[in-house]
Write an enzyme that holds these catalytic residues in place. Structure first.
Site, short mmCIF file in Angstrom:
data_model
loop_
_atom_site.label_atom_id
_atom_site.label_comp_id
_atom_site.label_asym_id
_atom_site.label_seq_id
_atom_site.Cartn_x
_atom_site.Cartn_y
_atom_site.Cartn_z
N SER A 45 1.61 -1.05 0.09
CA SER A 45 0.34 -0.14 0.11
C SER A 45 0.55 1.45 -0.40
O SER A 45 0.23 2.51 0.20
CB SER A 45 -1.16 0.03 1.18
OG SER A 45 -2.24 -1.16 1.20
N LYS A 66 0.33 4.10 -2.74
CA LYS A 66 -0.84 4.88 -2.47
C LYS A 66 -0.39 6.55 -2.41
O LYS A 66 -1.06 7.20 -2.63
CB LYS A 66 -1.74 4.31 -1.32
CG LYS A 66 -2.36 3.00 -1.78
CD LYS A 66 -4.37 3.38 -0.21
CE LYS A 66 -4.53 1.81 -0.26
NZ LYS A 66 -4.25 0.72 -0.50
N SER A 109 -6.04 3.46 4.69
CA SER A 109 -5.54 2.41 3.39
C SER A 109 -6.73 1.76 3.14
O SER A 109 -6.25 0.54 2.25
CB SER A 109 -4.13 1.94 4.23
OG SER A 109 -3.75 1.42 3.12
#
Length: 483
Positions: A106, A109, A166
């Site tokens: 993640s 991101k 997230s």
């Protein structure tokens, strides 16, 4: 023979001294300037892709930064790959396998957020825009905020879902809103990464959920895109420092609140610095990753951790790197630069152009430098030749300590000056003649006024004299009468 013995003895002595006193040489080498960043100059370099800068230049930058990091041994950390970077200058303070490509999970991101804030900055989208969740966005697994198909949320709400919780579904919803579909958005991510010089990076989705082995980045590249996000869009900290928040789901099933809990546990750890973000990530392939940002005494650091063995290790590794950085780093920033003069322009329609600094000079000291001893030298040419473009290089300010150059800050033009044509010279000459004639007339006018005043004063004197004569005449008549 005696001369030969003396020569050999001298070289032996020199070798002994060099072997026993390497510190001075090492300090002299380590104190060479590594990177000068003003926000303008460094960002301009980073925004150019390798094709614009040249592959040799990119390699040279990396070798220089790697050399600087080797001057400090750094703490022992568990993660196989990590980088510690200072945010203002971009200088690498510590690295361990910093260029090794790995799955970022993640952490992906961060680039998604850069593109979201790019779109906000350009005015293409607004925080209050309403985004409708697609069936594809809803189908995302992993960490999510459980958006329903057809559910409408504002851009700002989805940013919270991405940064704090997230949310994979929120990331895809925003990608589709900005680019139309995720694939097009991912192409934009890769293009943006290329522009930042992230040579070890290739994205295949916008949230990092993929298990593709070719969806990769490096600890250095993570630090680079984290730096871009926090420097260009510092408002990200309004979200990345939030520990808990809530959103409201409004769907066909009704209205309900959903709690958001920050995945960055470093925010709640006891530290002697302020944690400001930024993003966690973990999958079975990536293991445990973290981009941690912090601030203390005006120094902002970024610690990127990849493939830590467990979630505790990524936080302890980041804390160890940040503690190490704040124990060794001191930042010099020239917040009150030298006053710039006007720059004369030759053969232009204007005789001079204003100057300005290209950003702010910053230097990261790792060796206890005395910043009170910084000397600044402004180096400018006598004049510039027209035409002059706005932002054109006009000189530099050099920074030294004890004769050693720390770096320099570019000085550029604050305006433009067109080169003068024949008609411009005629106008200039006509203007000069007009002003000369006007000045002469104004001078003449003052003379005429003085002359008139003088005449007026003379007339009064004559009138006064006539009166005297009349008086005298009157006296004579009187005398005659008396006689």
């Amino acid at each position: 023979m005696k001369r030969m013995r003396r020569w050999v003895s001298g070289w032996i002595l020199a070798g002994i001294l060099a072997g026993t006193c390497p510190g001075a040489a090492i300090r002299a080498w380590a104190s060479e300037p590594v990177l000068v960043a003003g926000s303008g100059m460094a960002e301009a370099v980073l925004e150019m892709g390798p094709g614009q800068r040249g592959e040799d230049q990119v390699t040279g930058d990396r070798e220089m930064t790697a050399a600087s990091s080797n001057t400090q041994a750094g703490p022992d950390i568990q993660a196989p790959s990590a980088v510690l970077m200072e945010a203002s200058t971009g200088q690498i303070v510590y690295e361990k396998n910093g260029d090794e490509p790995r799955s970022p999970a993640s952490i992906t991101k961060i680039m998604t957020l850069i593109l979201i804030f790019d779109a906000l900055d350009s005015g293409r989208i607004k925080m209050t825009d309403e985004v409708t969740t697609s069936a594809y966005a809803k189908s995302m697994g992993g960490s999510q905020v459980f958006l329903e198909e057809g559910e409408v949320q504002t851009v700002e709400t989805l940013i919270k879902c991405i940064v704090i919780a997230s949310g994979n579904d929120a990331s895809v919803a925003m990608a589709e809103y900005i680019a139309g579909d995720e694939k097009t958005f991912v192409d934009m991510m890769n293009e943006r990464a290329k522009g930042l010089g992230m040579t070890a990076t290739h994205f295949e989705d916008c949230c990092g959920l993929t298990e593709s082995k070719t969806h990769v980045t490096s600890a250095r590249d993570i630090a680079m895109m984290s730096r871009e996000l926090i420097n260009r869009y510092p408002e990200i900290h309004n979200y990345s420092t939030v520990w808990m928040d809530t959103i409201t789901h409004v769907t066909k099933q009704g209205t309900k609140e959903f709690g958001l809990s920050n995945t960055n546990k470093l925010l709640k750890m006891a530290t002697n610095f302020q944690v400001t973000g930024l993003k966690t990530g973990s999958t079975s392939i990536a293991k445990y990753c973290l981009s941690a940002t912090a601030e203390k005494d005006g120094v902002r650091l970024i610690a990127s951790i990849m493939a830590a063995p467990d979630y505790k290790a990524r936080f302890s590794d980041a804390a160890a790197l940040l503690n190490y950085g704040y124990a060794n780093c001191r930042l010099y920033e020239d917040k009150e630069p030298l006053t710039l003069p006007g720059m004369p322009v030759e053969n232009g329609v204007d005789d001079a152009v204003e100057l300005r600094y290209e950003g702010t000079f910053a230097y990261l000291g790792l060796h206890g430098e005395d910043f009170n001893a910084v000397e600044r030298t402004l180096k400018l040419p006598e004049s510039l030749q027209a035409p002059v473009e706005e932002g054109q290089a006009a000189g530099v300010v050099e920074y030294h300590i004890g004769g050693e150059k720390l770096g320099e800050l570019p000085v550029v033009t604050a305006g433009s000056v067109r080169d003068a044509k024949f008609g411009d010279y005629v106008k200039k000459m006509a203007g000069a003649l007009f002003m000369e004639e006007k000045g002469a007339k104004e001078g003449m006018g003052e003379t005429d006024v003085n002359h008139v005043e003088s005449q007026a004063q003379g007339g009064n004197e004559m009138e006064g004299t006539g009166e005297s004569e009349e008086s005298r005449g009157g006296a004579g008549e009187g005398t005659e009468e008396a006689a």
